[in-house]
Every structure is written in C-alpha cells, then in structure tokens.
Scaffold this motif. Structure first.
Motif, short mmCIF file in Angstrom:
data_model
loop_
_atom_site.label_atom_id
_atom_site.label_comp_id
_atom_site.label_asym_id
_atom_site.label_seq_id
_atom_site.Cartn_x
_atom_site.Cartn_y
_atom_site.Cartn_z
N LEU A 184 0.83 -1.21 0.00
CA LEU A 184 0.00 0.00 0.00
C LEU A 184 0.86 1.26 0.00
O LEU A 184 0.56 2.23 -0.71
CB LEU A 184 -0.92 -0.01 1.22
CG LEU A 184 -2.01 -1.10 1.20
CD1 LEU A 184 -2.64 -1.26 2.57
CD2 LEU A 184 -3.07 -0.76 0.16
N ILE A 185 1.93 1.24 0.77
CA ILE A 185 2.81 2.41 0.81
C ILE A 185 3.50 2.59 -0.54
O ILE A 185 3.56 3.72 -1.07
CB ILE A 185 3.85 2.25 1.95
CG1 ILE A 185 3.14 2.28 3.32
CG2 ILE A 185 4.90 3.37 1.88
CD1 ILE A 185 4.04 1.91 4.48
N GLY A 188 1.29 4.13 -3.09
CA GLY A 188 0.92 5.53 -2.90
C GLY A 188 -0.38 5.74 -2.15
O GLY A 188 -1.01 6.80 -2.28
N TRP A 189 -0.78 4.76 -1.30
CA TRP A 189 -2.04 4.92 -0.56
C TRP A 189 -2.01 6.09 0.42
O TRP A 189 -3.00 6.84 0.48
CB TRP A 189 -2.38 3.62 0.15
CG TRP A 189 -3.60 3.67 1.03
CD1 TRP A 189 -3.68 3.29 2.33
CD2 TRP A 189 -4.93 4.10 0.68
NE1 TRP A 189 -4.94 3.46 2.83
CE2 TRP A 189 -5.73 3.96 1.83
CE3 TRP A 189 -5.50 4.61 -0.48
CZ2 TRP A 189 -7.09 4.30 1.84
CZ3 TRP A 189 -6.85 4.95 -0.48
CH2 TRP A 189 -7.63 4.79 0.67
N PRO A 190 -0.96 6.33 1.18
CA PRO A 190 -0.97 7.51 2.07
C PRO A 190 -1.22 8.80 1.29
O PRO A 190 -1.97 9.69 1.76
CB PRO A 190 0.41 7.48 2.71
CG PRO A 190 0.80 6.03 2.69
CD PRO A 190 0.27 5.52 1.39
N GLU A 191 -0.59 8.96 0.12
CA GLU A 191 -0.79 10.16 -0.69
C GLU A 191 -2.22 10.21 -1.26
O GLU A 191 -2.83 11.29 -1.37
CB GLU A 191 0.22 10.20 -1.84
CG GLU A 191 1.68 10.34 -1.41
CD GLU A 191 2.32 9.04 -0.96
OE1 GLU A 191 3.51 9.06 -0.56
OE2 GLU A 191 1.65 7.98 -1.02
N THR A 192 -2.76 9.04 -1.61
CA THR A 192 -4.12 8.99 -2.14
C THR A 192 -5.13 9.40 -1.08
O THR A 192 -6.09 10.13 -1.36
CB THR A 192 -4.44 7.56 -2.63
OG1 THR A 192 -3.48 7.18 -3.62
CG2 THR A 192 -5.82 7.47 -3.24
N SER A 206 -9.21 -12.79 2.07
CA SER A 206 -9.55 -12.66 3.49
C SER A 206 -9.46 -11.22 3.99
O SER A 206 -9.62 -10.98 5.18
CB SER A 206 -8.64 -13.56 4.33
OG SER A 206 -7.28 -13.25 4.10
N GLY A 207 -9.16 -10.27 3.10
CA GLY A 207 -9.32 -8.85 3.44
C GLY A 207 -8.12 -8.16 4.03
O GLY A 207 -8.26 -7.03 4.55
N THR A 208 -6.94 -8.74 3.95
CA THR A 208 -5.77 -8.13 4.60
C THR A 208 -5.44 -6.75 4.03
O THR A 208 -5.19 -5.80 4.79
CB THR A 208 -4.54 -9.06 4.46
OG1 THR A 208 -4.87 -10.35 4.97
CG2 THR A 208 -3.36 -8.50 5.22
N LEU A 209 -5.44 -6.60 2.71
CA LEU A 209 -5.15 -5.30 2.10
C LEU A 209 -6.20 -4.27 2.52
O LEU A 209 -5.85 -3.10 2.79
CB LEU A 209 -5.12 -5.43 0.58
CG LEU A 209 -3.84 -6.00 -0.02
CD1 LEU A 209 -4.06 -6.41 -1.47
CD2 LEU A 209 -2.69 -4.99 0.07
#
Length: 735
Positions: A184-185, A188-192, A206-209
């Motif tokens: 995720l980092i 670019g998830w923090p910037e998103t 199982s939903g980890t992401l």
C-alpha cells in the motif's frame, strides 16, 4: 552516553521503506542489512516501533557482540555479560537462536550454549537463576550467529509484529499484514488518502489489504489490539513512558475517525473467503468502515458515490498449480478490463509472483518493485488506468508452458555457481579438444534433475522425470528456477535455450515429435558434419555420450565393411566413412531417422552406391538368413532398451533379448571381425553364455569422455569377437 542500538527486521525487499518509517519514530539509520535495518535512538523510538510500525517483524534492543568461532568462545562471551539488568532472577526467559558455523551446526545447540551462559552468570556466586520457559517467557533473548560473531539482544516486540491480532482465519495464500502495508505504501495509498481518494481490492480474499488500508487511513496503530509486548517484563522497561504512548494511540485513533473517511471496498466471487474477511473485519473493529461484496471480477461495478481518483491494489492468483496457470492470462485480462471500466484515472497496483502475466492486463506498467511473498520472489506492478497507458493484452505463454522464475534465491545461486564452475572445467576441456557439443551438467545437484548440453551457441536442457514421491509443484518450481538461471550463468540469450522433459520411454515414444519447428542445424565432430534438431524430438539426433566410440570407429574403419544396426541418424556410419570404410550398411525401422541418416551421409559426400541406408526392422533382418555378401568386418549395435513398435515382428527387451541379438549379429561378422555392442540400460547384465561362447571384453570405462564422468553408466559397451581369434589388446582404447 551513546544512544541505544536496535536491529529491526522486516520482509525481504522492504528494508528501505522500513528505514524511512523508523526515521519518523525518531530512530536514525546506522546501516541496512538483509531483511532488516540497524538504527539508533531512544527507548521511546523502540516502543513506538513496536506499536506503530506497519512494516517491521521484530525490534531487537542490542546488548552485545561477542566472538563465537567455537562453542566455548561463545559461552565465554555470553557468561561475562550483565544479564541481571535485563532478566529478573525470579522470572523466565528463552533464547531465539539463528545462524551456524563450523563449531555450531544447529540452532538448538547454539541456543543451549547461550542459555547455559546466561544461567551460569546468575548462579556464579550462588545466586538464584531464572527459569527457561519456551512458550510464555518474561524475556526473549535474541542471538544471531554470523561469521564467527554472535550478536545478542533483547526482543522488545516479543512476537512478530505482522501479527496484528485481527486475523485468526485466513484465505488461500494470504499476504502477511506488514507485506500488505508495504504494498500500500509503495502504491501511494498515504498520498491517495491525503488527496481524498478511495480504495478497492477486486480480489480481496480474506481482506488483509482492505484492513491495512483502513488502519492507515484512520491513523490506527497496528499494535493497538495487541495483548502485550516483549519488553513489558524486561527489567529495563519504562512503564510510565509506555503508558503515555498507549494514551497517544487512543487519542489518534479517535481523531482519525473525525475527518473524512475514505470509501474502502473489497470484492470476491468466493463466498467462503468473504465470510473469513467479515470475521477479520469484526476483530479489527472495521466492519462498519469496509464494504464487502460477492461478485465475479468480470461483473465488477462500483455503486454510489466514489472519488474521481483512487487506488486499486490486489494480489491475484500466481498459478501455483499447472491447471491454474493455464487460466492466468484470462484472470489478468479480466482485471485490466474491470479497472478500465469502473476506475478510470485511478492507480492500479498488482502484486504477483507471475509478473509476466502483467502483459495480459492491457496497461503499461510505469513502475515495478521486486519483493518477496514469504520465500517466493514477486513483483508489485504499478499502472495508471488511462488511455495513454493502454496496450493490447497479451498471453505471455502457451498453456502449461514453464516460465522462468526464481522461487529460492539461495538455491538458484548454487545452481548458477555450479554451472559457472563446470564452464571453467568441462568447457575449457571441450575447447582444447575442439569439441563444440558436450554435456555441461548432468543432475550434479539433486535439486535440479537436468541434463544440460551445449550445441555450439545453443543450450539443450532435458528435465529428468521426477519420482512420484516428488511434488509436481516443487519439481515445476525448480525447473522454472533453472530456466531463469541458465541463460545468465552461461551468457546466452533466452531464445537460445530449448527445454524438454525426459520421460521413461515405452513403445515408440522415442520417435514421437515434441514440436514441429523443422529447424535443423549442423555441427562438427572430428571432421564430420552432422545434422541436429534441438526442438522437434526428444533426442537431438546425436548421442553425445557415444562421441569416443564414434571417434574410435573413425580411426579403425579403414578398408572395412561396416554395419550399423539400430543406426538412428547414422552418425557412427558417417565417422566410419570418414575413416575410410570400404562399404557400409545402416539399418533402422524409423523412416524419419533413415531419412536423417541419408542426409548426414550426403552432407559428408558419401557414395550412395557403396554406403546404403535402409528402413527395416533390425530384429527381422537379423533373424533372416544372411546373404553371402552380408558379412562385415566391423559391426556397431546399439539397440534401444525396450521397443514394441507395430512395425516390428515382436517386442524388444534388451535384457531378455540381447544374447539372441548378439548371436545373430555374430553370424554377419567375418572371422577376424569385431562387434561393438552397446546399450544404455542402467541395470543391464551381460548373459554369461555370451561370455562363454565368444571372446568378450567390456570397454565401458574407456568409452566415457570427461563430460560424462559424473554419469559413467550412461551406457555399457563391449568388444565381442569370434572365439578362435586372438585378442588385439589395442582394439579399443581411449586415453
């Protein structure tokens, strides 16, 4: 006073991300290490890492480094350290030991010696000693042995920090939580989130992401739900500092829900893994934040209001089973079609152990990161979902084809080193002998059951059939690894490598085509030109192990009438003609190989009137009455181990039938002639009656060149003469 030193471990490939994260906790980088970083800072920084690191596995507070070239030296180093400042005499501890050297060859023994040193430190003056507790110790001592040095520390984390506490159930091939956070980092998830974007995982499992994305977006500490950490019963623990950090965690979790909460949704067509995902969301306290929908990838739709920009990150199947791998291109193509349809102008991150199938997505990747999913090498491919990045989806492989990929770097490096070593030894020998076609590797390592042959600037690889005890997936993984290693180790282009699987031959399958390229090339051997085909048949048209036999025939055929039974592509006949054979007859039942043999003779300007090649059943021909002109001075007979072709008058079993074949061949041999009999049946035993009836001499050892010395039973070979003839000791010798 110097600052405490910490070693923080992480998944391989995440080291640089982790260093950046630790910098945010006030810890300064000292140096990178494989699967971890060394940092220095305050105890507060260590505590923050245990609570807040989304990437770390363990946080080790460095205690000392001691010499450990022997077990006694290791013990002496440990026993002189002040363990009383770390472990209560009334408490308990255990030792986690990794590494080995010549003196300490297993981790259990290493851990025992460290434990002895710690205990003896406490009891040196009659003092009380702490208990050794394997399951729930008060303190965990970390001991890492490398190159004669033992690094000792206190494990502040107490458990792997990837275990957040929300995942008691898991779907097939789940991502570890800290690896999911790294993806995720990197994507670019923090910037998103900062820009007001949303998140989906179209194959969420199982939903980890999803959970890791929500924890980041809401500023929830990954260690918030942990029952305890390794430092809480450590004597150096600062309880007041820890309490203030716990209070900060709760304040930030509350504040994180006050602002805009991004829309986060997961989709999957498997109802069972979605049930697992729902349970995981509940344990994480995020079931009201994350949406789950049961829907096939091909029918993916986003309902309601979604941000114009956002992030899609998913971990599609890798195709670990052959049956799955055949459909991967369809899955990746469906993924590309879905994101183009429902998330235009978003970013897509695909984490995969089969990165070659990124071509099937129909988008051009702008960034690739090499990571590991456990021990499996993988890549994170990043795409922008827009027209400028669009490309035509491609299937990178034919169904079932084995594609190059390294699953175990250490094992693959061993193969590469062996190949390079063989190039220096066998390759140098071949060049000095002016040999351009030779065996470089023959199952030298049990992990890679391959025969690797060099044909000028081509590499021909045959995979020996794995025993039934070997898992098909493991065998395929190792072959895939070899295909990745061989071109680089040998310095050849990938398109110059041909790979086949060598099954046990039954019936006529030795004659069956593997492909239909029609690509022949010519090689040189001792002045003879021979045709080979590396792609279309199981064998190439040239048995490399018979090279010394062919050379001897060439050196001893002058003026002789030569018979080649079961002649294959006629290579031995070509050498006999080159050596001055007066006449020759070459027989084989395969029209394909007879035609090939005729081409070989023509390439070497043989006179077809004197040198004849016929397609006949050798068994029937030998059983027939010899004609007066069918007597030969030199006969070469190399029958198959077994054959039951419909073209034959019966079934050939070389162990059962060889005595009859030899007697029949000897009827065609002149009184002072020589029969060279060979076969490649590993358990072959020459009939005692043959030895009693004829003058027999086994010459197998002298017919093996340097490139087959690792496999000296590749064939067995005998000189057979009529009994009244005196033996010529110089008849065959290869020095």
């Amino acid at each position: 006073m110097s600052l405490p030193l910490f070693f923080v471990t992480c998944p391989k490939g995440v080291e640089y991300l982790l260093a950046d994260e630790l910098d945010g906790f006030g810890l300064s980088l000292v140096r990178h290490a494989p699967a971890g970083v060394w940092v220095e800072g305050t105890l507060e920084g260590g505590y923050r890492t245990c609570m807040w690191s989304r990437l770390a596995n363990r946080v080790i507070l460095h205690v000392a480094e001691v010499a450990a070239t022997s077990d006694d030296e290791l013990y002496d180093g440990v026993v002189h350290l002040d363990w009383q400042q770390h472990i209560a005499a009334s408490g308990s501890f255990k030792v986690n030991f990794i590494g080995e050297n010549e003196a300490i060859r297993n981790t259990q023994y290493g851990a025992q010696r460290v434990k002895d040193g710690i205990v003896d430190r406490f009891t040196a003056n009659g003092g009380k000693r702490p208990a050794v507790e394997g399951k729930t110790p008060d303190v965990i001592v970390s001991a890492r042995l490398h190159r004669g040095l033992l690094t000792l520390g206190i494990d502040l984390s107490g458990h792997s920090l990837h275990q957040r506490g929300y995942r008691e159930e898991q779907g097939r091939a789940p991502l570890k939580e800290n690896l999911a956070a790294a993806l995720l980092i990197r994507s670019g998830w923090p910037e998103t989130v900062a820009a007001g974007g949303d998140f989906i995982d179209p194959m969420c499992g199982s939903g980890t992401l999803l959970i890791e994305a929500a924890l980041m977006a809401l500023d929830i500490a990954p260690g918030r739900r942990q029952d305890g950490f390794g430092f809480e019963k450590w004597l150096g623990h600062d309880a007041e500092l820890w309490m203030s950090l716990r209070q900060e965690v709760e304040r930030r979790a509350h504040a994180g829900k006050q602002g805009r909460i991004p829309r986060i949704a997961g989709f999957d067509e498997d109802r069972r893994v979605l049930s697992t995902a729902r349970n995981n969301l509940q344990r994480a306290g995020l079931d009201s934040i994350i949406e789950l929908t049961e829907i096939p990838l091909q029918e993916l739709e986003l309902n309601g209001d979604w941000a114009e920009q956002g992030l899609v990150v998913t971990n599609p199947p890798y195709g670990e089973r052959l049956s799955e791998r055949k459909s991967l291109a369809e899955i990746y193509q469906a993924l590309g079609a879905a994101v183009k349809r429902v998330t235009p102008n978003w970013r897509l991150g695909v984490f995969t152990g089969a990165p070659e199938f990124g071509k099937s997505i129909g988008l051009r990747s702008f960034k690739q990161y090499k990571l590991f999913n456990g021990k499996l090498p993988a890549q994170l491919l990043l795409f922008t979902v827009d027209e400028a990045s669009a490309r035509i989806p491609k299937d990178p492989a034919a169904p079932g084809e084995i594609l190059p990929r390294i699953a175990n770097e250490e094992r693959a490096a061993m193969l590469a080193n062996r190949l390079k070593k063989n190039v220096k030894s066998i390759g140098q020998w071949a060049r000095k002998q002016n040999i351009s076609c030779y065996r470089l590797y023959d199952a030298d390592m049990p992990e890679y059951a391959l025969a690797i042959d060099i044909y000028n600037d081509w590499v021909h690889v045959q995979e020996y059939m794995a025993p039934k005890t070997i898992d098909e997936r493991a065998a395929r993984e190792r072959l895939s690894e070899a295909l990745a290693v061989i071109p680089e180790a040998l310095g050849i282009p990938r398109d110059r490598l041909v790979c086949k699987q060598r099954l046990r031959q039954t019936g006529t399958n030795q004659y069956e085509k593997q492909a239909a390229s029609g690509e022949f090339s010519q090689i040189q051997e001792h002045g003879c030109t021979l045709k080979v085909n590396l792609k279309d048949y199981l064998d190439t048209g040239l048995f490399l192990d018979h090279r010394p036999l062919r050379q001897w025939i060439q050196q001893n055929a002058r003026g002789k009438r030569f018979l080649n039974l079961f002649c294959y592509t006629g290579a031995a006949t070509v050498h006999a003609i080159a050596g001055g054979a007066s006449r020759s007859l070459s027989l084989d039942m395969s029209h394909t190989y007879v035609s090939w043999a005729k081409d070989n003779l023509e390439l070497n300007h043989a006179d077809p009137q004197k040198h004849q090649v016929d397609a006949v059943d050798c068994l029937a021909w030998l059983a027939s009455k010899p004609k007066p002109d069918q007597r030969f001075d030199l006969i070469f007979m190399d029958p198959p181990t077994f054959s039951n072709s419909a073209k034959m008058i019966g079934v050939l079993d070389i162990q059962k039938d060889h005595a009859k074949l030899i007697r029949q061949a000897m009827q065609r041999l002149t009184n002072d002639g020589l029969l060279v009999f060979s076969n490649n049946f590993r358990r072959f035993k020459l009939d005692d009656e043959v030895s009693a009836e004829f003058a027999v001499e086994e010459i197998s050892k002298s017919t093996i060149d340097k490139d087959f010395q690792r496999n000296p039973r590749i064939h067995r070979c005998w000189n057979i003469r009529h009994p009244l003839q005196a033996r010529d000791k110089s008849a065959f010798y290869v020095g």
